[in-house]
Design an enzyme around this catalytic site. Structure first.
Site, PDB file in Angstrom:
ATOM      1  N   ASP A 184      15.190 -23.212  10.754  1.00  9.60           N
ATOM      2  CA  ASP A 184      14.147 -23.463   9.772  1.00  9.60           C
ATOM      3  C   ASP A 184      13.306 -24.641  10.230  1.00  9.60           C
ATOM      4  O   ASP A 184      13.731 -25.796  10.137  1.00  9.60           O
ATOM      5  CB  ASP A 184      14.752 -23.759   8.393  1.00  9.60           C
ATOM      6  CG  ASP A 184      13.720 -23.698   7.279  1.00  9.60           C
ATOM      7  OD1 ASP A 184      12.573 -24.126   7.520  1.00  9.60           O
ATOM      8  OD2 ASP A 184      14.045 -23.213   6.177  1.00  9.60           O
ATOM      9  N   ALA A 244      12.843 -10.795   2.987  1.00  6.82           N
ATOM     10  CA  ALA A 244      11.766 -11.787   3.006  1.00  6.82           C
ATOM     11  C   ALA A 244      10.451 -11.153   2.571  1.00  6.82           C
ATOM     12  O   ALA A 244      10.174 -11.034   1.366  1.00  6.82           O
ATOM     13  CB  ALA A 244      11.661 -12.405   4.393  1.00  6.82           C
ATOM     14  N   ASP A 269      14.711  -4.479   2.654  1.00  9.79           N
ATOM     15  CA  ASP A 269      14.229  -4.486   1.280  1.00  9.79           C
ATOM     16  C   ASP A 269      12.717  -4.604   1.205  1.00  9.79           C
ATOM     17  O   ASP A 269      12.143  -4.382   0.143  1.00  9.79           O
ATOM     18  CB  ASP A 269      14.880  -5.640   0.500  1.00  9.79           C
ATOM     19  CG  ASP A 269      14.520  -5.631  -0.969  1.00  9.79           C
ATOM     20  OD1 ASP A 269      14.712  -4.574  -1.617  1.00  9.79           O
ATOM     21  OD2 ASP A 269      14.025  -6.659  -1.482  1.00  9.79           O
ATOM     22  N   GLU A 274       4.181  -1.280   0.779  1.00 12.39           N
ATOM     23  CA  GLU A 274       5.276  -0.980  -0.141  1.00 12.39           C
ATOM     24  C   GLU A 274       4.787  -0.036  -1.245  1.00 12.39           C
ATOM     25  O   GLU A 274       3.788  -0.340  -1.891  1.00 12.39           O
ATOM     26  CB  GLU A 274       5.822  -2.267  -0.761  1.00 12.39           C
ATOM     27  CG  GLU A 274       6.551  -3.110   0.261  1.00 12.39           C
ATOM     28  CD  GLU A 274       7.033  -4.444  -0.268  1.00 12.39           C
ATOM     29  OE1 GLU A 274       7.872  -5.072   0.404  1.00 12.39           O
ATOM     30  OE2 GLU A 274       6.555  -4.868  -1.344  1.00 12.39           O
ATOM     31  N   HIS A 293      11.983  -3.392  -2.283  1.00  6.08           N
ATOM     32  CA  HIS A 293      11.657  -4.765  -2.679  1.00  6.08           C
ATOM     33  C   HIS A 293      12.270  -5.094  -4.045  1.00  6.08           C
ATOM     34  O   HIS A 293      11.616  -5.638  -4.934  1.00  6.08           O
ATOM     35  CB  HIS A 293      10.145  -4.976  -2.709  1.00  6.08           C
ATOM     36  CG  HIS A 293       9.752  -6.413  -2.508  1.00  6.08           C
ATOM     37  ND1 HIS A 293       8.564  -6.778  -1.926  1.00  6.08           N
ATOM     38  CD2 HIS A 293      10.390  -7.577  -2.820  1.00  6.08           C
ATOM     39  CE1 HIS A 293       8.468  -8.102  -1.883  1.00  6.08           C
ATOM     40  NE2 HIS A 293       9.572  -8.607  -2.413  1.00  6.08           N
ATOM     41  N   ALA A 295      15.234  -6.887  -4.294  1.00  3.62           N
ATOM     42  CA  ALA A 295      16.215  -7.967  -4.166  1.00  3.62           C
ATOM     43  C   ALA A 295      16.132  -8.934  -5.336  1.00  3.62           C
ATOM     44  O   ALA A 295      17.148  -9.381  -5.866  1.00  3.62           O
ATOM     45  CB  ALA A 295      16.018  -8.712  -2.850  1.00  3.62           C
TER      46      ALA A 295
END
Length: 343
Positions: A184, A244, A269, A274, A293, A295
């Site tokens: 990160d 993400a 996901d 989408e 999507h 999650a």
């Protein structure tokens, strides 16, 4: 007498706590625009609004209503744009800053839900849960051994991003005795360790991880960053998981890495667009577990983000600095404009 504070949202699904909380405030007028109605009616609501609570789903909200320079230019009273989720894909934060408009999101409100699905995708792919389910419903004559998978316990998990969600994933992964690495660039090594992971650079993470899980934002630094080269750098037989954003990974390159056998599976996901087209190459692979999507779409998460959103909106209209301010540099200008508009 204080001016009436106007909040606008459109009629996309939201937990009822948002409307209930705002309507409990006597000086706030909440208006819900109908996306099936004329654009002129929605535009009229936005022109009067002090806060626009907007859906963050870029492929569900018509582009006309994404918060851009054009939309902001027709909304002179707007003090803040509030995203209805952790992300703010439908909001141009830089344009808002130029216009003196605050942007807030509800980051962290769905972190636990997203983390649980990330772990769920790891298990589903590694243990061939979806393949087993489909076969058991449609066929006979196969053996249990043909559905043999692998434990995730004791594997090395590499997290790309260890913010609110990544930290929750690291916590859950420890319950499986996983070794957790994290890359990160926004955090120090000490902070990454404090969040439950071993800090590494991206190259080492790809080379050592049995499972790579993405928890980074979609921006100019991450868009397309998981391409053919990145997948080739992953361990042979590794799994790729992302909760993400679609667009961080190259779907064609991932399909090629899976088809060649270099990667053993993927749990996805998020997509671009989408939902993905039905003829998507990834959807044709048994090594892929696909979700839409979802999650962060749990009853608990949706209530959290709606409640947090309502409280931030109320606070902004009172002149209180919100806790999840995306563009903090704009706050003095927002207070100045608020004083002029609301007294």
């Amino acid at each position: 007498m204080a001016a009436l504070k106007r909040v606008c949202r459109f009629n996309v699904w939201i937990n009822p706590i948002f409307d209930e909380r705002l309507r409990a405030e006597s000086d706030i007028d909440l208006q819900v625009g109908d996306l099936r109605g004329p654009e002129s009616a929605l535009q009229a609501l936005l022109e009067q609004a002090h806060v626009f609570h907007v859906s963050p789903a870029r492929d569900e909200l018509p582009r006309r209503w994404h918060v851009t320079d054009d939309l902001l230019s027709s909304c002179p009273n707007l003090l803040a744009v509030s995203s209805g989720g952790a992300g703010f894909d439908t909001v141009d934060a830089a344009a808002c800053t130029r216009a003196g408009v605050a942007v807030v999101n509800q980051v962290g409100g769905n972190a636990r839900s997203v983390a649980e699905l990330a772990i769920g995708l790891m298990l589903a792919v590694s243990r061939k849960i979806c393949v087993s389910d489909r076969l058991l419903r449609t066929a006979r004559g196969f053996s249990r051994e043909s559905l043999m998978g692998h434990e995730i316990g004791g594997l090395t998990l590499g997290l790309v991003g260890i913010g609110h969600t990544g930290r929750e994933v690291a916590k859950l992964a420890r319950g499986f005795d996983m070794r957790v690495l994290a890359y990160d660039p926004l955090l120090t090594s000490d902070e990454i360790r404090a969040r439950g992971a071993e800090p590494v650079d991206r190259a080492r993470l790809l080379a050592e991880s049995d499972i790579v899980s993405l928890h980074c934002p979609l921006d100019d630094t991450t868009r397309g960053s998981f391409d053919a080269q990145a997948f080739a750098a992953m361990k042979p037989g590794a799994l790729f998981v992302t909760t993400a954003r679609g667009g961080v990974h190259d779907e064609a390159a991932l399909a090629a890495a899976l088809t060649s056998g270099h990667l053993a599976g993927a749990g996805l996901d998020v997509w671009a667009p989408e939902p993905p087209p039905l003829d998507s190459a990834l959807l044709k692979l048994d090594t892929v577990v696909a979700t839409y999507h979802t999650a962060g779409v749990t009853h608990e998460a949706r209530r959290n983000v709606a409640a947090w959103g309502a409280e931030q909106v109320i606070g902004i209209l009172k002149g209180e600095r919100p806790p999840r301010l995306v563009n903090p540099e704009v706050w003095p200008a927002v207070l100045e404009r608020r004083a002029r508009l609301l007294g």
